[in-house]
Design a protein around this motif. Sequence first.
Motif, short mmCIF file in Angstrom:
data_model
loop_
_atom_site.label_atom_id
_atom_site.label_comp_id
_atom_site.label_asym_id
_atom_site.label_seq_id
_atom_site.Cartn_x
_atom_site.Cartn_y
_atom_site.Cartn_z
N MET A 1 75.31 70.60 60.86
CA MET A 1 76.43 71.52 60.68
C MET A 1 76.13 72.84 61.40
O MET A 1 75.04 73.38 61.25
CB MET A 1 76.66 71.79 59.19
N PRO A 2 77.09 73.35 62.19
CA PRO A 2 76.86 74.63 62.87
C PRO A 2 76.57 75.74 61.87
O PRO A 2 77.13 75.76 60.76
CB PRO A 2 78.20 74.87 63.60
N ALA A 3 75.71 76.68 62.28
CA ALA A 3 75.27 77.73 61.35
C ALA A 3 76.43 78.57 60.84
O ALA A 3 76.42 79.01 59.69
CB ALA A 3 74.24 78.62 62.05
N TYR A 4 77.46 78.77 61.68
CA TYR A 4 78.57 79.63 61.25
C TYR A 4 79.44 78.98 60.17
O TYR A 4 80.23 79.66 59.50
CB TYR A 4 79.43 80.03 62.46
N LEU A 5 79.27 77.66 59.99
CA LEU A 5 80.03 76.98 58.93
C LEU A 5 79.29 76.95 57.60
O LEU A 5 79.88 76.67 56.57
CB LEU A 5 80.35 75.55 59.36
N LEU A 6 78.00 77.26 57.62
CA LEU A 6 77.21 77.19 56.39
C LEU A 6 77.70 78.14 55.30
O LEU A 6 77.73 77.75 54.12
CB LEU A 6 75.73 77.42 56.70
N PRO A 7 78.06 79.40 55.62
CA PRO A 7 78.58 80.26 54.55
C PRO A 7 79.85 79.69 53.90
O PRO A 7 80.05 79.82 52.69
CB PRO A 7 78.87 81.57 55.27
N ILE A 8 80.69 79.03 54.71
CA ILE A 8 81.91 78.41 54.15
C ILE A 8 81.52 77.27 53.22
O ILE A 8 82.08 77.11 52.13
CB ILE A 8 82.82 77.91 55.29
N ALA A 9 80.52 76.48 53.66
CA ALA A 9 80.02 75.41 52.79
C ALA A 9 79.44 75.99 51.51
O ALA A 9 79.59 75.41 50.42
CB ALA A 9 78.96 74.59 53.53
N GLY A 10 78.78 77.14 51.63
CA GLY A 10 78.23 77.81 50.44
C GLY A 10 79.32 78.24 49.47
O GLY A 10 79.15 78.15 48.26
N ILE A 11 80.44 78.69 50.02
CA ILE A 11 81.57 79.10 49.18
C ILE A 11 82.14 77.89 48.43
O ILE A 11 82.38 77.95 47.21
CB ILE A 11 82.66 79.77 50.03
N VAL A 12 82.33 76.79 49.16
CA VAL A 12 82.89 75.58 48.54
C VAL A 12 81.94 75.05 47.47
O VAL A 12 82.35 74.71 46.35
CB VAL A 12 83.16 74.50 49.61
N LEU A 13 80.65 74.97 47.82
CA LEU A 13 79.66 74.51 46.84
C LEU A 13 79.62 75.45 45.64
O LEU A 13 79.50 75.00 44.49
CB LEU A 13 78.29 74.42 47.50
N GLY A 14 79.73 76.75 45.90
CA GLY A 14 79.73 77.73 44.82
C GLY A 14 80.90 77.54 43.86
O GLY A 14 80.75 77.71 42.64
N LEU A 15 82.06 77.17 44.40
CA LEU A 15 83.22 76.93 43.54
C LEU A 15 82.96 75.74 42.60
O LEU A 15 83.30 75.78 41.42
CB LEU A 15 84.46 76.65 44.39
N ILE A 16 82.34 74.70 43.16
CA ILE A 16 82.05 73.51 42.34
C ILE A 16 80.99 73.84 41.29
O ILE A 16 81.15 73.51 40.10
CB ILE A 16 81.57 72.36 43.25
N ILE A 17 79.92 74.49 41.73
CA ILE A 17 78.87 74.89 40.79
C ILE A 17 79.43 75.84 39.74
O ILE A 17 79.10 75.76 38.55
CB ILE A 17 77.70 75.56 41.54
#
Length: 253
Positions: A1-17
């Motif tokens: 996954m490109p590095a610039y997409l990781l914060p977005i993935a963090g947001i999505v994962l954070g919503l689930i968590i």
Amino acid sequence: MPAYLLPIAGIVLGLIIGSFLATLIVRWPEGRSVITGRSSCDHCGYQLRSRELIPVVSFLLQSGKCRQCGTKIAADHIAIEMAAALIGGLALFAAPGVQGLAGAVFGWLLLTLAALDVKHHWLPDRLTAILALSGLLASLLMVSSTFLDRLTGGLAGYAALAIVAAAYKYIRGRDGLGGGDPKMLGAIGCWLGWQALPLVILGASLVGILVAISWRLRGGNVTRESMLPLGSLMAVAAFPIWLYQTANAGLFF
């Protein structure tokens, strides 16, 4: 996954968590299982369907109310989800990769402890132990502090507040700190190292002053007997310090 997409993935994962954490914060103090049993309305017991469990989105689509009985859903549920999303996004922005994910775990544990302290004045020993142990293990991934710094931070953080609590009780004849507060600072020290402990206390004090001022502005009565959740205040101060340490690779503390 490109590095610039990781914060977005963090947001999505954070919503689930965050959705899980919000449930844990409600159920655990009541002695209910967090893992077993389907999610349901706390008022009428209506079992929620999968489309009603989408973090934030379901809350907005239902106007913040139970679809069955119309009772308002507690606003702190969506607040926990959004806070967890922010933590995930910031952690993976500061350190894309495993180090950022570890920092997100730190933030999510702090969020859970802070919410339990605010709502129930309770810092569960099991959760503070997990916070401490995960901090020591994370020293293998971080560049900001060594295992020895973190172990020293854990011992020093606990000892410092334990001594303050004992002195206060000796002088005033009553408890001034909860039993979980020294353990909480020790666990934070296991993540940030002993060098950051004074900043954690300073930050918690500043946040506490702001909270007291807001109480006064809203007409509340603030006295030296007023209770402030120190664990929550330390949690609010600790995560930004982790972000700073990570961004600066531990150059200053």
